[in-house]
Design a protein around this motif. Structure first.
Motif, PDB file in Angstrom:
ATOM      1  N   VAL A 261       0.832  -1.204   0.000  1.00 47.67           N
ATOM      2  CA  VAL A 261       0.000   0.000   0.000  1.00 47.67           C
ATOM      3  C   VAL A 261       0.867   1.255   0.000  1.00 47.67           C
ATOM      4  O   VAL A 261       0.592   2.217  -0.732  1.00 47.67           O
ATOM      5  N   LEU A 262       1.923   1.258   0.808  1.00 52.51           N
ATOM      6  CA  LEU A 262       2.814   2.421   0.845  1.00 52.51           C
ATOM      7  C   LEU A 262       3.498   2.645  -0.501  1.00 52.51           C
ATOM      8  O   LEU A 262       3.597   3.776  -0.976  1.00 52.51           O
ATOM      9  N   GLY A 263       3.965   1.581  -1.109  1.00 50.96           N
ATOM     10  CA  GLY A 263       4.636   1.718  -2.398  1.00 50.96           C
ATOM     11  C   GLY A 263       3.706   2.210  -3.484  1.00 50.96           C
ATOM     12  O   GLY A 263       4.028   3.143  -4.233  1.00 50.96           O
ATOM     13  N   ALA A 264       2.519   1.613  -3.587  1.00 47.46           N
ATOM     14  CA  ALA A 264       1.557   2.032  -4.606  1.00 47.46           C
ATOM     15  C   ALA A 264       1.066   3.446  -4.328  1.00 47.46           C
ATOM     16  O   ALA A 264       0.967   4.273  -5.242  1.00 47.46           O
ATOM     17  N   GLY A 265       0.786   3.738  -3.079  1.00 45.96           N
ATOM     18  CA  GLY A 265       0.321   5.085  -2.725  1.00 45.96           C
ATOM     19  C   GLY A 265       1.345   6.154  -3.036  1.00 45.96           C
ATOM     20  O   GLY A 265       1.012   7.230  -3.543  1.00 45.96           O
ATOM     21  N   GLY A 266       2.595   5.869  -2.761  1.00 39.71           N
ATOM     22  CA  GLY A 266       3.650   6.837  -3.056  1.00 39.71           C
ATOM     23  C   GLY A 266       3.817   7.083  -4.536  1.00 39.71           C
ATOM     24  O   GLY A 266       4.022   8.212  -4.971  1.00 39.71           O
ATOM     25  N   GLN A 267       3.699   6.022  -5.323  1.00 36.24           N
ATOM     26  CA  GLN A 267       3.846   6.194  -6.765  1.00 36.24           C
ATOM     27  C   GLN A 267       2.614   6.832  -7.394  1.00 36.24           C
ATOM     28  O   GLN A 267       2.724   7.530  -8.392  1.00 36.24           O
ATOM     29  N   ILE A 268       1.454   6.602  -6.833  1.00 32.70           N
ATOM     30  CA  ILE A 268       0.225   7.191  -7.376  1.00 32.70           C
ATOM     31  C   ILE A 268       0.089   8.648  -6.949  1.00 32.70           C
ATOM     32  O   ILE A 268      -0.222   9.517  -7.768  1.00 32.70           O
ATOM     33  N   PHE A 269       0.327   8.943  -5.680  1.00 33.79           N
ATOM     34  CA  PHE A 269       0.091  10.281  -5.143  1.00 33.79           C
ATOM     35  C   PHE A 269       1.354  11.134  -5.006  1.00 33.79           C
ATOM     36  O   PHE A 269       1.269  12.302  -4.649  1.00 33.79           O
ATOM     37  N   GLY A 270       2.495  10.560  -5.256  1.00 32.86           N
ATOM     38  CA  GLY A 270       3.748  11.302  -5.142  1.00 32.86           C
ATOM     39  C   GLY A 270       4.650  10.984  -6.319  1.00 32.86           C
ATOM     40  O   GLY A 270       4.217  10.434  -7.332  1.00 32.86           O
ATOM     41  N   ASP A 271       5.918  11.289  -6.160  1.00 35.34           N
ATOM     42  CA  ASP A 271       6.837  11.035  -7.261  1.00 35.34           C
ATOM     43  C   ASP A 271       7.649   9.754  -7.083  1.00 35.34           C
ATOM     44  O   ASP A 271       8.278   9.281  -8.017  1.00 35.34           O
TER      45      ASP A 271
ATOM     46  N   TRP B  85      14.809  -2.038  -4.286  1.00 36.75           N
ATOM     47  CA  TRP B  85      14.366  -2.423  -5.624  1.00 36.75           C
ATOM     48  C   TRP B  85      13.491  -1.344  -6.230  1.00 36.75           C
ATOM     49  O   TRP B  85      12.816  -0.612  -5.517  1.00 36.75           O
ATOM     50  N   GLU B  86      13.476  -1.302  -7.551  1.00 32.89           N
ATOM     51  CA  GLU B  86      12.543  -0.447  -8.274  1.00 32.89           C
ATOM     52  C   GLU B  86      11.379  -1.323  -8.718  1.00 32.89           C
ATOM     53  O   GLU B  86      11.510  -2.138  -9.641  1.00 32.89           O
ATOM     54  N   ILE B  87      10.265  -1.184  -8.045  1.00 30.65           N
ATOM     55  CA  ILE B  87       9.088  -2.003  -8.316  1.00 30.65           C
ATOM     56  C   ILE B  87       8.042  -1.109  -8.967  1.00 30.65           C
ATOM     57  O   ILE B  87       7.765  -0.016  -8.466  1.00 30.65           O
ATOM     58  N   PRO B  88       7.438  -1.557 -10.061  1.00 29.34           N
ATOM     59  CA  PRO B  88       6.383  -0.747 -10.687  1.00 29.34           C
ATOM     60  C   PRO B  88       5.131  -0.715  -9.815  1.00 29.34           C
ATOM     61  O   PRO B  88       4.964  -1.538  -8.909  1.00 29.34           O
ATOM     62  N   THR B  89       4.249   0.221 -10.103  1.00 26.80           N
ATOM     63  CA  THR B  89       3.023   0.373  -9.314  1.00 26.80           C
ATOM     64  C   THR B  89       2.214  -0.917  -9.290  1.00 26.80           C
ATOM     65  O   THR B  89       1.708  -1.313  -8.239  1.00 26.80           O
ATOM     66  N   ALA B  90       2.097  -1.572 -10.445  1.00 24.05           N
ATOM     67  CA  ALA B  90       1.344  -2.829 -10.496  1.00 24.05           C
ATOM     68  C   ALA B  90       1.963  -3.885  -9.573  1.00 24.05           C
ATOM     69  O   ALA B  90       1.251  -4.680  -8.956  1.00 24.05           O
TER      70      ALA B  90
END
Length: 68
Positions: A18-28, A38-43
């Motif tokens: 949730v933190l990873g997806a939320g950061g990528q969706i709502f932040g940079d 690791w660099e993990i995509p939003t999906a």
């Protein structure tokens, strides 16, 4: 004991997803610890969150069944 470990792993995985997806969706960039290694995509974070949810529900349900 095994059910408690599964539940804890599930909760941690859920929170990190949730933190990873939320950061990528709502932040940079992603939030949480995984983005440091690791660099993990939003999906990927969404899949982690869903897997964590399944493990947490399964572990909590198994703990309740064991107590009954």
């Amino acid at each position: 004991m095994k059910n408690e470990v599964i539940a804890v792993i599930g909760w941690i995985t859920l929170v990190q997803g949730v933190l990873g997806a939320g950061g990528q969706i709502f932040g940079d960039k992603a939030w949480g610890l995984l983005q440091k290694w690791w660099e993990i995509p939003t999906a990927g974070y969404v899949v982690l969150a869903l897997a964590g949810l399944v493990l947490a529900v399964w572990g909590e349900g198994a703990k309740k069944r064991a107590k009954a």
